[in-house]
Enzyme design. Sequence first.
Site, PDB file in Angstrom:
ATOM      1  N   ASN A  86      -8.381   2.296  -3.973  1.00 50.97           N
ATOM      2  CA  ASN A  86      -9.068   2.891  -2.831  1.00 50.97           C
ATOM      3  C   ASN A  86      -8.043   3.592  -1.951  1.00 50.97           C
ATOM      4  O   ASN A  86      -7.020   3.008  -1.604  1.00 50.97           O
ATOM      5  CB  ASN A  86      -9.782   1.798  -2.029  1.00 50.97           C
ATOM      6  CG  ASN A  86     -10.865   1.112  -2.848  1.00 50.97           C
ATOM      7  OD1 ASN A  86     -11.586   1.760  -3.579  1.00 50.97           O
ATOM      8  ND2 ASN A  86     -10.949  -0.202  -2.742  1.00 50.97           N
ATOM      9  N   HIS A  99      -2.184   0.048  -3.750  1.00 51.26           N
ATOM     10  CA  HIS A  99      -2.505  -1.079  -4.626  1.00 51.26           C
ATOM     11  C   HIS A  99      -3.554  -0.674  -5.632  1.00 51.26           C
ATOM     12  O   HIS A  99      -4.403   0.181  -5.358  1.00 51.26           O
ATOM     13  CB  HIS A  99      -2.972  -2.302  -3.822  1.00 51.26           C
ATOM     14  CG  HIS A  99      -4.074  -2.036  -2.861  1.00 51.26           C
ATOM     15  ND1 HIS A  99      -3.870  -1.472  -1.609  1.00 51.26           N
ATOM     16  CD2 HIS A  99      -5.415  -2.241  -2.950  1.00 51.26           C
ATOM     17  CE1 HIS A  99      -5.030  -1.366  -0.982  1.00 51.26           C
ATOM     18  NE2 HIS A  99      -5.988  -1.821  -1.781  1.00 51.26           N
ATOM     19  N   HIS A 101      -6.463  -2.394  -7.970  1.00 52.03           N
ATOM     20  CA  HIS A 101      -7.275  -3.574  -8.283  1.00 52.03           C
ATOM     21  C   HIS A 101      -7.466  -3.629  -9.801  1.00 52.03           C
ATOM     22  O   HIS A 101      -7.845  -2.624 -10.406  1.00 52.03           O
ATOM     23  CB  HIS A 101      -8.670  -3.466  -7.660  1.00 52.03           C
ATOM     24  CG  HIS A 101      -8.696  -3.369  -6.169  1.00 52.03           C
ATOM     25  ND1 HIS A 101      -9.069  -4.421  -5.367  1.00 52.03           N
ATOM     26  CD2 HIS A 101      -8.424  -2.344  -5.326  1.00 52.03           C
ATOM     27  CE1 HIS A 101      -9.032  -4.044  -4.092  1.00 52.03           C
ATOM     28  NE2 HIS A 101      -8.642  -2.779  -4.045  1.00 52.03           N
TER      29      HIS A 101
END
Length: 113
Positions: A86, A99, A101
């Site tokens: 995101n 990051h 996921h």
Amino acid sequence: MADCIFCMIGNHDIPSNVAYEDDQIIAFHDLEPQAPVHVLVIPKKHITGLDDVKEEDKELMGHIMFKIHEIAADLGLENGYRVVSNNGEDAFQTVKHLHFHILGKRKMTWPPG
Ligand code: AMP
Ligand code: ZN
């Protein structure tokens, strides 16, 4: 970077449930899992998000992408998994440190039946 929770995790200043670590990246289990297996992969270097990736980060980005399938295999995700990043407000990025996921073992709603 001070006040960045994921930098603190990368530095082991705060604890996390580590799934994989090397000198450049760390993968740890998400505190609020959205799937039966939910791990975050981050660079230890502070990068705000994909928009903040620089020319000098190309090797690091390749390293992250290369390691994801090994981390997924270690997590037992041989049947598949999703990778999500995101970025920015419209994507509801809550932690401003790049990051990825890894989401696995989610019950599929498709195909029906
Ligand atoms: P997002 O920025 O929306 O892509 O997601 C950030 C993710 O970080 C969320 O899924 C949070 O549950 C997770 N998270 C936030 N703080 C921690 C933490 N200290 N340890 C593990 N996961 C965290
Ligand atoms: Zn950071």
